[in-house]
Design an enzyme around this catalytic site. Structure first.
Site, short mmCIF file in Angstrom:
data_model
loop_
_atom_site.label_atom_id
_atom_site.label_comp_id
_atom_site.label_asym_id
_atom_site.label_seq_id
_atom_site.Cartn_x
_atom_site.Cartn_y
_atom_site.Cartn_z
N GLY A 268 0.84 -1.20 0.00
CA GLY A 268 0.00 0.00 0.00
C GLY A 268 0.87 1.25 0.00
O GLY A 268 2.11 1.17 -0.02
N GLU B 204 4.30 -6.77 7.25
CA GLU B 204 3.95 -5.57 8.02
C GLU B 204 4.47 -5.54 9.44
O GLU B 204 4.69 -4.45 9.99
CB GLU B 204 2.43 -5.38 8.05
CG GLU B 204 1.83 -4.97 6.70
CD GLU B 204 1.47 -6.16 5.83
OE1 GLU B 204 1.82 -7.31 6.19
OE2 GLU B 204 0.83 -5.95 4.79
N GLY C 114 -0.53 -4.96 0.39
CA GLY C 114 -1.61 -4.54 -0.49
C GLY C 114 -1.61 -5.24 -1.85
O GLY C 114 -2.66 -5.33 -2.50
N ASP D 265 -2.96 -6.55 7.02
CA ASP D 265 -4.31 -6.02 6.81
C ASP D 265 -4.86 -6.53 5.47
O ASP D 265 -4.67 -7.70 5.16
CB ASP D 265 -4.29 -4.48 6.92
CG ASP D 265 -3.45 -3.81 5.86
OD1 ASP D 265 -2.55 -4.46 5.29
OD2 ASP D 265 -3.71 -2.63 5.55
C1 QUE Z 1 6.32 -3.75 4.65
C2 QUE Z 1 5.31 -3.21 3.90
C3 QUE Z 1 5.60 -2.46 2.74
C4 QUE Z 1 6.96 -2.27 2.38
C5 QUE Z 1 7.97 -2.84 3.17
C6 QUE Z 1 7.64 -3.56 4.28
C7 QUE Z 1 4.59 -1.84 1.92
C8 QUE Z 1 5.03 -1.07 0.79
C9 QUE Z 1 6.39 -0.94 0.50
C10 QUE Z 1 6.92 -0.16 -0.58
C11 QUE Z 1 8.05 -0.62 -1.28
C12 QUE Z 1 8.61 0.14 -2.31
C13 QUE Z 1 8.09 1.36 -2.63
C14 QUE Z 1 6.97 1.84 -1.92
C15 QUE Z 1 6.42 1.08 -0.91
O1 QUE Z 1 7.30 -1.55 1.29
O2 QUE Z 1 3.37 -2.00 2.19
O3 QUE Z 1 6.47 3.05 -2.24
O4 QUE Z 1 8.63 2.12 -3.64
O5 QUE Z 1 4.10 -0.46 0.02
O6 QUE Z 1 8.62 -4.10 5.04
O7 QUE Z 1 4.01 -3.40 4.25
#
Ligand code: QUE
Length: 348
Positions: free
Chosen positions: A84, A156, A133, A164
């Site tokens: 997400g 998470e 997500g 979630d």
């Molecule tokens: C746990 C998570 C997420 C995560 C890393 C975690 C998550 C998520 C991202 C993510 C990764 C790269 C991106 C970004 C978001 O990393 O939900 O914008 O460029 O979106 O350890 O839940």
């Protein structure tokens, strides 16, 4: 979190220039509705605009007789969807903007529920990362194709959050306590192991994906089940370390889980890796996750999503979540300093 402009509205002076839509949709002549996730710079992490674009397309296609089935794919070679928009949620949570936090999770979980109740075949093609997500827009559908490059996880607890997107419904229902393992530790499953544990439904080698997609969006659009049966590799052996997972993660509480891991003899290296994952997670997140999965085992998906929405809005304001996202995505030092040890919680 800034309110994104309605993606379908005409541009106004001062609007942020968006040259490419982050979700592209089209319907093929054979009747496949195709959703392509196209925010590769963020590994397709789902922002509110993407959630709204997907919701709009799926809602329109649901009642459109020209659409026989749906295929969700990624334009990124690395990721199906990394999760997400936790950076935006963190910013809103730190600013005390509860309205923005609630708007985001309400839209995201609403999309999860829409997919779960979707009346047409819904196939996600996962060739790369699918976390958090990303599982929310795949696991609730009728089919998840995973390649050997697919890497699935609910990570998470490592960022001070909790599983979630309906995970409190589907994780406790995975066989052999495997969902407890995935949800508490954030462990990844790839390829055939993802099918064996039930997150994936079909394993197809990445080399075969273009041909599969051509069939699903062409002649096979009316009967994707038949296409998937033809393309899928034979059933997978049990998921990695299934016996040890079932032995340890059926423990009645977190202290007992740690004791069983410490005493594990058959899979010593796996047990050490697993203890390290638990040690790295936010203690508060572990306690919350244990309680949530226990409650979810006896709840409907709708009840789970409502419980998660309430919890997500509260968690967005916590120091552990701000710190966890800081360490993972802002400063990228991967060394979160968690707040004081949480009260132990019973697992089941
Ligand atoms: C746990 C998570 C997420 C995560 C890393 C975690 C998550 C998520 C991202 C993510 C990764 C790269 C991106 C970004 C978001 O990393 O939900 O914008 O460029 O979106 O350890 O839940």
């Amino acid at each position: 979190m800034p309110e994104p402009a309605d993606p379908a509205a005409p541009a106004r002076p001062g609007d942020q220039v968006r040259t490419e839509e982050p979700v592209r949709t089209h319907v093929t002549p054979a009747g496949a509705g195709v959703v392509e996730l196209a925010r590769p710079a963020a590994l397709n992490a789902l922002d509110l605009t993407m959630v709204r674009l997907m919701t709009r397309a799926l809602t329109a296609w649901r009642d459109d007789p020209a659409v026989r089935s749906v295929v969700v794919r990624s334009a990124s070679p690395k990721a199906f969807c990394a999760g997400g928009d936790i950076l935006a949620v963190r910013a809103a949570g730190m600013a005390g903007d509860d309205t923005a936090v609630r708007a985001y999770f309400t839209a995201e979980y609403g999309l999860n529920a829409l997919i779960a109740g979707y009346p047409k075949p819904y196939t996600a093609l996962i060739d790369g990362y699918a976390m958090g997500g990303g599982l929310g827009i795949s696991v609730h559908g009728s089919a998840r194709v995973v390649t050997e490059r697919a890497s699935l996880a609910m990570p998470e607890t490592g960022i001070g959050f909790f599983p979630d997107i309906g995970a409190s419904y589907f994780l406790p229902r995975l066989p052999g306590a495997y969902g407890w393992y995935l949800g508490l530790t954030g462990a990844r499953v790839t390829g055939r192991a993802a099918v064996a544990c039930g997150l994936g439904t079909h394993h197809v080698p990445a080399a075969g994906l273009p041909a599969l997609e051509a069939e699903l969006t062409g002649a096979g659009a009316a009967d994707p089940d038949a296409v998937l049966r033809r393309f899928a590799a034979p059933p997978a052996p049990p998921a990695g370390h299934a016996d040890a997972v079932a032995r340890c993660f059926s423990a009645p509480g977190l202290p007992q889980l740690r004791a069983r891991l410490a005493a594990e003899e058959g899979q010593r290296e796996w047990a050490d890796d697993t203890l390290a994952l638990l040690d790295a997670a936010s203690p508060a997140s572990l306690a919350i996750t244990a309680g949530l999965l226990r409650a979810g085992a006896g709840s409907t998906l709708e009840e789970c999503l409502a419980r998660e929405l309430d919890l997500a809005c509260r968690t967005a304001r916590t120091a552990d979540f701000h710190e966890g996202v800081r360490a993972a995505l802002v400063d990228k030092d991967r060394k979160p300093a968690w707040s004081a040890q949480a009260q132990p919680e019973r697992l089941s």
